[in-house]
Design a protein around this motif. Structure first.
Motif, PDB file in Angstrom:
ATOM      1  N   LYS A  31      -5.058 -16.790 -25.797  1.00 36.92           N
ATOM      2  CA  LYS A  31      -4.185 -17.474 -24.818  1.00 36.92           C
ATOM      3  C   LYS A  31      -2.690 -17.375 -25.133  1.00 36.92           C
ATOM      4  O   LYS A  31      -1.732 -17.667 -24.251  1.00 36.92           O
ATOM      5  CB  LYS A  31      -4.577 -18.856 -24.529  1.00 36.92           C
ATOM      6  N   THR A  32      -2.331 -17.455 -26.744  1.00 43.25           N
ATOM      7  CA  THR A  32      -0.927 -17.221 -27.149  1.00 43.25           C
ATOM      8  C   THR A  32      -0.684 -15.881 -26.828  1.00 43.25           C
ATOM      9  O   THR A  32      -1.195 -14.959 -26.878  1.00 43.25           O
ATOM     10  CB  THR A  32      -0.920 -17.880 -28.395  1.00 43.25           C
ATOM     11  N   LEU A  33       1.001 -15.725 -26.845  1.00 43.33           N
ATOM     12  CA  LEU A  33       1.519 -14.457 -26.717  1.00 43.33           C
ATOM     13  C   LEU A  33       1.689 -13.848 -27.955  1.00 43.33           C
ATOM     14  O   LEU A  33       1.942 -12.602 -28.205  1.00 43.33           O
ATOM     15  CB  LEU A  33       2.924 -14.646 -26.169  1.00 43.33           C
ATOM     16  N   LEU A  34       1.659 -14.763 -29.190  1.00 43.03           N
ATOM     17  CA  LEU A  34       1.951 -14.447 -30.423  1.00 43.03           C
ATOM     18  C   LEU A  34       0.586 -14.122 -31.447  1.00 43.03           C
ATOM     19  O   LEU A  34       0.772 -14.052 -32.313  1.00 43.03           O
ATOM     20  CB  LEU A  34       2.793 -15.529 -30.968  1.00 43.03           C
ATOM     21  N   ASN A  35      -0.439 -14.405 -30.483  1.00 41.39           N
ATOM     22  CA  ASN A  35      -1.739 -13.920 -31.287  1.00 41.39           C
ATOM     23  C   ASN A  35      -2.030 -14.902 -32.328  1.00 41.39           C
ATOM     24  O   ASN A  35      -2.762 -14.325 -33.354  1.00 41.39           O
ATOM     25  CB  ASN A  35      -1.763 -12.522 -31.496  1.00 41.39           C
ATOM     26  N   ARG A  36      -1.652 -16.044 -32.611  1.00 47.17           N
ATOM     27  CA  ARG A  36      -1.951 -16.968 -33.497  1.00 47.17           C
ATOM     28  C   ARG A  36      -2.079 -18.525 -33.088  1.00 47.17           C
ATOM     29  O   ARG A  36      -1.273 -18.735 -32.119  1.00 47.17           O
ATOM     30  CB  ARG A  36      -1.215 -16.540 -34.753  1.00 47.17           C
ATOM     31  N   LEU A  37      -2.571 -19.286 -34.074  1.00 47.58           N
ATOM     32  CA  LEU A  37      -2.597 -20.618 -33.962  1.00 47.58           C
ATOM     33  C   LEU A  37      -1.252 -21.056 -34.411  1.00 47.58           C
ATOM     34  O   LEU A  37      -0.563 -20.330 -35.082  1.00 47.58           O
ATOM     35  CB  LEU A  37      -3.488 -21.361 -34.341  1.00 47.58           C
ATOM     36  N   GLY A  38      -0.721 -22.285 -33.918  1.00 49.20           N
ATOM     37  CA  GLY A  38       0.402 -22.818 -34.501  1.00 49.20           C
ATOM     38  C   GLY A  38       0.174 -23.426 -36.068  1.00 49.20           C
ATOM     39  O   GLY A  38      -0.936 -23.670 -36.437  1.00 49.20           O
ATOM     40  N   ASN A  72     -15.258 -23.770 -34.754  1.00 50.78           N
ATOM     41  CA  ASN A  72     -15.967 -22.895 -33.805  1.00 50.78           C
ATOM     42  C   ASN A  72     -15.082 -21.452 -33.661  1.00 50.78           C
ATOM     43  O   ASN A  72     -14.009 -21.404 -32.995  1.00 50.78           O
ATOM     44  CB  ASN A  72     -16.033 -23.467 -32.370  1.00 50.78           C
ATOM     45  N   GLU A  73     -15.471 -20.360 -34.115  1.00 47.57           N
ATOM     46  CA  GLU A  73     -14.776 -19.112 -34.286  1.00 47.57           C
ATOM     47  C   GLU A  73     -14.463 -18.810 -32.929  1.00 47.57           C
ATOM     48  O   GLU A  73     -13.554 -18.195 -32.682  1.00 47.57           O
ATOM     49  CB  GLU A  73     -15.650 -18.316 -35.079  1.00 47.57           C
ATOM     50  N   ALA A  74     -15.449 -18.881 -31.938  1.00 43.90           N
ATOM     51  CA  ALA A  74     -15.131 -18.193 -30.510  1.00 43.90           C
ATOM     52  C   ALA A  74     -13.951 -19.031 -29.840  1.00 43.90           C
ATOM     53  O   ALA A  74     -13.128 -18.435 -29.303  1.00 43.90           O
ATOM     54  CB  ALA A  74     -16.478 -18.422 -29.804  1.00 43.90           C
ATOM     55  N   VAL A  75     -14.156 -20.475 -29.992  1.00 44.97           N
ATOM     56  CA  VAL A  75     -12.860 -21.283 -29.622  1.00 44.97           C
ATOM     57  C   VAL A  75     -11.625 -20.866 -30.197  1.00 44.97           C
ATOM     58  O   VAL A  75     -10.697 -20.543 -29.606  1.00 44.97           O
ATOM     59  CB  VAL A  75     -13.175 -22.773 -29.903  1.00 44.97           C
ATOM     60  N   ARG A  76     -11.753 -20.645 -31.489  1.00 43.03           N
ATOM     61  CA  ARG A  76     -10.407 -20.095 -32.100  1.00 43.03           C
ATOM     62  C   ARG A  76      -9.792 -18.916 -31.465  1.00 43.03           C
ATOM     63  O   ARG A  76      -8.748 -18.809 -31.321  1.00 43.03           O
ATOM     64  CB  ARG A  76     -10.939 -20.275 -33.615  1.00 43.03           C
ATOM     65  N   LYS A  77     -10.724 -17.929 -31.244  1.00 46.05           N
ATOM     66  CA  LYS A  77     -10.342 -16.698 -31.035  1.00 46.05           C
ATOM     67  C   LYS A  77      -9.760 -16.649 -29.418  1.00 46.05           C
ATOM     68  O   LYS A  77      -8.837 -16.268 -29.239  1.00 46.05           O
ATOM     69  CB  LYS A  77     -11.641 -15.743 -30.918  1.00 46.05           C
TER      70      LYS A  77
END
Ligand code: NAP
Length: 253
Positions: A211-218, A201-206
């Motif tokens: 929510k992160t300060l680093l603008n990416r997933l881990g 789900n692209e919306a969930v991913r975004k």
């Protein structure tokens, strides 16, 4: 990976649930840094494939089938490790299950039992079996979750089991000191099979990225780097601690 150190040269490391995702990356990282690693999961085929991949990278590896809630398979994991390598220096307890999206008060008894059994109790029982073989200076790392601090509605009971691992880290750090250090990594969101809702789900991913300060997933490698640090002698004065690796998603002060 050539620039990595060899912090685990001569060390033996068991990683549970390590045939893919975060566990696999942890095994790979410890192996790149010189450890003899033991990978395991429920399915023989997955174990064989993981062993093959790691061996192809020059890593010394043993593969053993181990469903963490199966007592015989836990015992076998420890026995095979000790038979082959003679000792245990590092255990990363990484297995978890999240079988339900129900609210806590609507979760079936059997599901509550399964969550406790796999996410918490199996880690304790594995350490019981391993304890006689742990070297002086050994290290345990539990893999918890950012959800331990603020359980999400759709994974609330899973989050609570991850909160329990924070307490277990503190309690066992005290119980196993001074010979064994016990620490914990609390990952943020990492796109793995376990977290496929992020990828689907692209919306969930975004929303998670924002929510992160680093603008990416881990990444699984981010989690492996933090775990390797806590398991290594670089962290030799750290025990009973939790390292949140979540790109700055709020957790605790
Ligand atoms: P994953 O990519 O889905 O990998 C799961 C691994 O666990 C597979 O190798 C699987 O192999 C094995 N496995 C599953 N159930 C098992 C069991 N009962 N006993 C032994 N092995 C089992 O999962 P992941 O995302 O890397 O998750 C690893 C850990 O990170 C979990 O503790 C999870 O709670 C935590 N975590 C993940 C995230 C995230 O966003 N991904 C965030 C926070 C915390 P088989 O199918 O062969 O058993």
């Amino acid at each position: 990976m050539e620039k990595l150190g060899r912090r685990f040269q001569g060390k033996v490391a068991i990683v549970t649930a390590s045939t893919q995702g975060i566990g696999f990356s942890i095994a790979e990282r410890l192996g790149f840094e010189g450890a003899s690693v033991v990978v395991s999961s429920r399915k023989q085929k997955n174990v064989d494939e993981a062993v093959e991949k790691l061996r192809a990278k020059g890593i010394q590896v043993l593969g053993v089938v181990c469903h963490v809630s199966n007592a015989q398979q836990r015992k076998n994991l420890i026995e095979k490790t000790v038979q082959k390598y003679g000792k245990i220096d590092v255990i990363v307890s990484n297995a978890a299950s999240n079988p339900s999206v129900d609210a806590i008060l609507e979760t079936q008894d059997s599901v509550l039992d399964k969550l406790w059994e796999i996410n918490v109790k199996a880690s304790i029982l594995l350490l019981k079996d391993a304890a006689p073989h742990l070297e002086k200076g050994s290290a345990i790392v539990f893999i918890s979750s950012i959800g331990a601090y603020q359980p999400q509605a759709s994974m609330a009971m899973y989050g609570v089991t991850k909160t329990a691992l924070l307490g277990l880290t503190k309690a066992l750090a005290s119980e196993m000191a001074p010979d064994t250090r016990v620490n914990c990594v609390a990952p943020g969101f990492v796109p793995t099979h376990f977290a496929d809702f992020i990828m689907k789900n692209e919306a969930v991913r975004k929303a998670i990225e924002e929510k992160t300060l680093l603008n990416r997933l881990g990444t699984t490698e981010d989690m492996a780097a933090a775990t390797a640090f806590l398991a290594s002698d670089d962290a030799s004065y750290i025990t009973g601690e939790i390292l949140v690796v979540a790109g700055g998603i709020p957790s605790r002060l």
